[in-house]
Enzyme design. Sequence first.
Site, PDB file in Angstrom:
ATOM      1  N   SER A  70      36.633 -11.603  33.426  1.00  0.00           N
ATOM      2  CA  SER A  70      35.524 -11.841  34.353  1.00  0.00           C
ATOM      3  C   SER A  70      34.228 -11.263  33.813  1.00  0.00           C
ATOM      4  O   SER A  70      33.169 -11.889  33.890  1.00  0.00           O
ATOM      5  CB  SER A  70      35.853 -11.220  35.717  1.00  0.00           C
ATOM      6  OG  SER A  70      34.740 -11.299  36.589  1.00  0.00           O
ATOM      7  N   GLU A  96      36.039   3.306  37.137  1.00  0.00           N
ATOM      8  CA  GLU A  96      36.801   3.455  35.892  1.00  0.00           C
ATOM      9  C   GLU A  96      37.414   2.149  35.417  1.00  0.00           C
ATOM     10  O   GLU A  96      37.548   1.919  34.217  1.00  0.00           O
ATOM     11  CB  GLU A  96      37.888   4.527  36.052  1.00  0.00           C
ATOM     12  CG  GLU A  96      38.587   4.850  34.735  1.00  0.00           C
ATOM     13  CD  GLU A  96      39.396   6.132  34.775  1.00  0.00           C
ATOM     14  OE1 GLU A  96      40.178   6.346  33.834  1.00  0.00           O
ATOM     15  OE2 GLU A  96      39.251   6.913  35.744  1.00  0.00           O
ATOM     16  N   ARG A  97      37.797   1.257  36.327  1.00  0.00           N
ATOM     17  CA  ARG A  97      38.362  -0.028  35.907  1.00  0.00           C
ATOM     18  C   ARG A  97      37.312  -0.842  35.146  1.00  0.00           C
ATOM     19  O   ARG A  97      37.607  -1.452  34.107  1.00  0.00           O
ATOM     20  CB  ARG A  97      38.886  -0.814  37.108  1.00  0.00           C
ATOM     21  CG  ARG A  97      40.152  -0.239  37.727  1.00  0.00           C
ATOM     22  CD  ARG A  97      40.654  -1.067  38.892  1.00  0.00           C
ATOM     23  NE  ARG A  97      41.146  -2.361  38.468  1.00  0.00           N
ATOM     24  CZ  ARG A  97      40.552  -3.521  38.703  1.00  0.00           C
ATOM     25  NH1 ARG A  97      39.409  -3.564  39.384  1.00  0.00           N
ATOM     26  NH2 ARG A  97      41.072  -4.657  38.297  1.00  0.00           N
ATOM     27  N   GLU A 129      34.467   8.257  47.586  1.00  0.00           N
ATOM     28  CA  GLU A 129      34.129   6.869  47.244  1.00  0.00           C
ATOM     29  C   GLU A 129      35.375   6.077  46.865  1.00  0.00           C
ATOM     30  O   GLU A 129      35.535   4.915  47.239  1.00  0.00           O
ATOM     31  CB  GLU A 129      33.114   6.833  46.100  1.00  0.00           C
ATOM     32  CG  GLU A 129      32.644   5.419  45.779  1.00  0.00           C
ATOM     33  CD  GLU A 129      31.351   5.381  44.988  1.00  0.00           C
ATOM     34  OE1 GLU A 129      31.026   4.304  44.476  1.00  0.00           O
ATOM     35  OE2 GLU A 129      30.687   6.422  44.891  1.00  0.00           O
ATOM     36  N   ARG A 133      36.748   2.733  48.731  1.00  0.00           N
ATOM     37  CA  ARG A 133      36.461   1.471  48.055  1.00  0.00           C
ATOM     38  C   ARG A 133      37.560   0.986  47.120  1.00  0.00           C
ATOM     39  O   ARG A 133      37.613  -0.174  46.783  1.00  0.00           O
ATOM     40  CB  ARG A 133      35.151   1.599  47.252  1.00  0.00           C
ATOM     41  CG  ARG A 133      33.957   1.938  48.123  1.00  0.00           C
ATOM     42  CD  ARG A 133      32.686   1.934  47.297  1.00  0.00           C
ATOM     43  NE  ARG A 133      31.529   2.304  48.102  1.00  0.00           N
ATOM     44  CZ  ARG A 133      30.286   2.363  47.646  1.00  0.00           C
ATOM     45  NH1 ARG A 133      30.041   2.068  46.391  1.00  0.00           N
ATOM     46  NH2 ARG A 133      29.283   2.698  48.438  1.00  0.00           N
TER      47      ARG A 133
END
Length: 301
Positions: A70, A96-97, A129, A133
């Site tokens: 993506s 981090e992803r 966070e 999320r």
Amino acid sequence: MAKTTKKKALGRGLSALLNDPDNDIKSTEDKNADKVVGSIVELSLGAIEVNPFQPRTSFSEDTLKELASSIRELGVIQPITVRKLEFNKYQLVSGERRYRASKMLGLETIPSYIRIANDRESLEMALVENIQRQDLDPIEIALSYQRLMDDIDLTQEELSDRVGKNRSTIANYLRLLKLDPIIQTGMRDGFLSMGHGRALINITNTDIQLQVYERILKNKLSVRDTENLVRHMQQNKDTSKPSSEELRVDEKKSKSLKQISSYFGAKVELKVNKKGNGKLIVPFSSDEDFQRIKKLIQGDS
């Protein structure tokens, strides 16, 4: 065209601020800090280190590849968040992803929000966070809650305010950490839901926890099946005194009867006549309980 030129000029201005060692911004009190903090800047991936306070400890290779694909097509749509450590050195707060997927692609830079905070604030920002999320599993959320309470010195009431969750919800997550580590791993790997874990936590004996865990996996028990099983086990846990029916059978049958009762989570009765013929009676309390027992029998066949 003018709009594009203005954007590039702004980027050059921020880069100049961040790459000036003589006027390095170290705190929110420093000159020009307000121009950097909260701004989106393209930072070198090599200047960013992983946050040791990140609650997520495992990343699916397949989902990272999907995210990388993506990003290759669309770019990094949502900037990561970093905190400034020292000159040209930053630490991940969240994202981090996206960071890992960008490195997988061999990108040199990544759009980043810059924050300036001490370690305590960074830990709180990262955990809160991510809890809100990220798609964390129940054990990761529980560990994050526990770390917020331990390292930030929060009560459950204060934690409830910080993360916007009811205290009872937080308490339910924290209780999962009392489960046997093998069961916690099963939850992290997706074999069990939080509902299964909440049912199992009512069993204080870890050996019995593991027995029920294995039964859940073997017979593919639903949360409701598991709740019924645990409830019946608790109702019939006092097997220290044999019933009048048990006194009529030999020791071997009596031991087997207890094992069968434990398996079904119900007080199974054994009736034997003088010829040695007999029958087992498995009680149930509802249609749902009957279906639970039926699944156990089918799983054995």
